[in-house]
Write a protein that holds these residues in place. Structure first.
Motif, short mmCIF file in Angstrom:
data_model
loop_
_atom_site.label_atom_id
_atom_site.label_comp_id
_atom_site.label_asym_id
_atom_site.label_seq_id
_atom_site.Cartn_x
_atom_site.Cartn_y
_atom_site.Cartn_z
N PRO A 82 29.05 53.49 34.03
CA PRO A 82 27.95 53.44 33.07
C PRO A 82 28.02 54.60 32.08
O PRO A 82 28.38 55.73 32.45
N SER A 83 27.70 54.30 30.83
CA SER A 83 27.70 55.33 29.79
C SER A 83 26.56 55.07 28.82
O SER A 83 26.27 53.92 28.50
N ASP A 84 25.96 56.14 28.38
CA ASP A 84 24.88 56.05 27.40
C ASP A 84 25.38 56.49 26.03
O ASP A 84 24.60 56.82 25.14
N ASP A 85 26.69 56.48 25.83
CA ASP A 85 27.30 56.99 24.60
C ASP A 85 27.14 56.07 23.40
O ASP A 85 27.34 56.50 22.27
N PHE A 86 26.82 54.82 23.61
CA PHE A 86 26.77 53.86 22.51
C PHE A 86 25.38 53.23 22.42
O PHE A 86 25.00 52.45 23.28
N GLY A 87 24.65 53.57 21.39
CA GLY A 87 23.36 52.94 21.13
C GLY A 87 22.29 53.24 22.16
O GLY A 87 21.31 52.49 22.24
N HIS A 88 22.44 54.28 22.96
CA HIS A 88 21.45 54.65 23.99
C HIS A 88 21.10 53.42 24.84
O HIS A 88 19.94 53.11 25.08
N GLN A 89 22.15 52.71 25.30
CA GLN A 89 21.96 51.45 26.01
C GLN A 89 22.08 51.58 27.53
O GLN A 89 22.08 50.58 28.23
N GLU A 90 22.14 52.83 28.02
CA GLU A 90 22.12 53.08 29.46
C GLU A 90 21.23 54.29 29.73
O GLU A 90 21.67 55.33 30.20
N PRO A 91 19.92 54.14 29.45
CA PRO A 91 19.02 55.29 29.57
C PRO A 91 18.46 55.52 30.97
O PRO A 91 17.88 56.56 31.24
N GLY A 92 18.64 54.58 31.87
CA GLY A 92 17.99 54.63 33.18
C GLY A 92 18.57 55.65 34.13
O GLY A 92 19.66 56.19 33.92
N SER A 93 17.83 55.88 35.19
CA SER A 93 18.30 56.75 36.27
C SER A 93 19.38 56.01 37.07
O SER A 93 19.56 54.80 36.93
N ALA A 94 20.05 56.75 37.94
CA ALA A 94 21.07 56.13 38.79
C ALA A 94 20.46 55.00 39.61
O ALA A 94 21.04 53.92 39.72
N HIS A 95 19.28 55.23 40.16
CA HIS A 95 18.61 54.19 40.95
C HIS A 95 18.30 52.96 40.10
O HIS A 95 18.51 51.82 40.55
#
Length: 161
Positions: A63-76
């Motif tokens: 998982p990466s939040d590097d593009f468009g802030h599309q992975e903002p969630g916590s690990a859980h």
């Protein structure tokens, strides 16, 4: 010589993913995100895992939040989303940077091996390594894991010594 088996990733649900434990197996590395238009590719990745895992293919979601802030969630939240919506059972790393100066060592190595065209430009870039742990090929976000090109490449690395 450096190869994919020299890297360790933080695990999504704690611990770590030592890619060295998969020595001799091809690995499909995918930078993922939960809120992306390509997110349904998790379904195809899970299908590939189900079909080819017994033959030796390893899939690792990163998982990466590097593009468009599309992975903002916590690990859980990421783990719950992947399991609930797509039944993901393949290994998932903790959220990592995959581009630029903050990229994790694995992605810096992939860049050094594959060059500028293979740098992830969005979520769901896919990198397939051979049984020696070296990059065999890569696919952009536009190529779904169910595409003939991906399946054929997986079959080729599984059949090779």
């Amino acid at each position: 010589m450096t190869c994919v088996y020299n890297f360790t990733l933080p695990g999504l649900e704690g611990g770590s993913i030592d890619l060295g434990t998969y020595r001799g197996k091809p690995i499909l590395l995918v930078n993922t995100a939960s809120l992306c238009g390509f997110t349904p590719q998790y379904e195809g990745l899970q299908a590939l895992w189900t079909q080819f895992n017994k033959a030796g293919l390893v899939i690792v979601g990163i998982p990466s939040d590097d593009f468009g802030h599309q992975e903002p969630g916590s690990a859980h939240e990421i783990a719950t989303f992947c399991q609930r919506n797509y039944g993901v059972t393949f290994p998932m790393a903790a959220r990592c940077h995959v581009k630029g100066g903050e990229a994790i060592p694995l992605f810096k190595w992939l860049d050094s091996q594959l060059g500028i065209l293979a740098r992830p430009r969005w979520n769901f870039f896919k990198y397939l390594t051979n049984r020696q742990g070296m990059p065999a090929t890569w696919f952009s976000s536009l190529t779904p894991p169910t595409a003939w090109r991906v399946r054929h490449a997986v079959e080729q690395v599984l059949q090779a010594d």
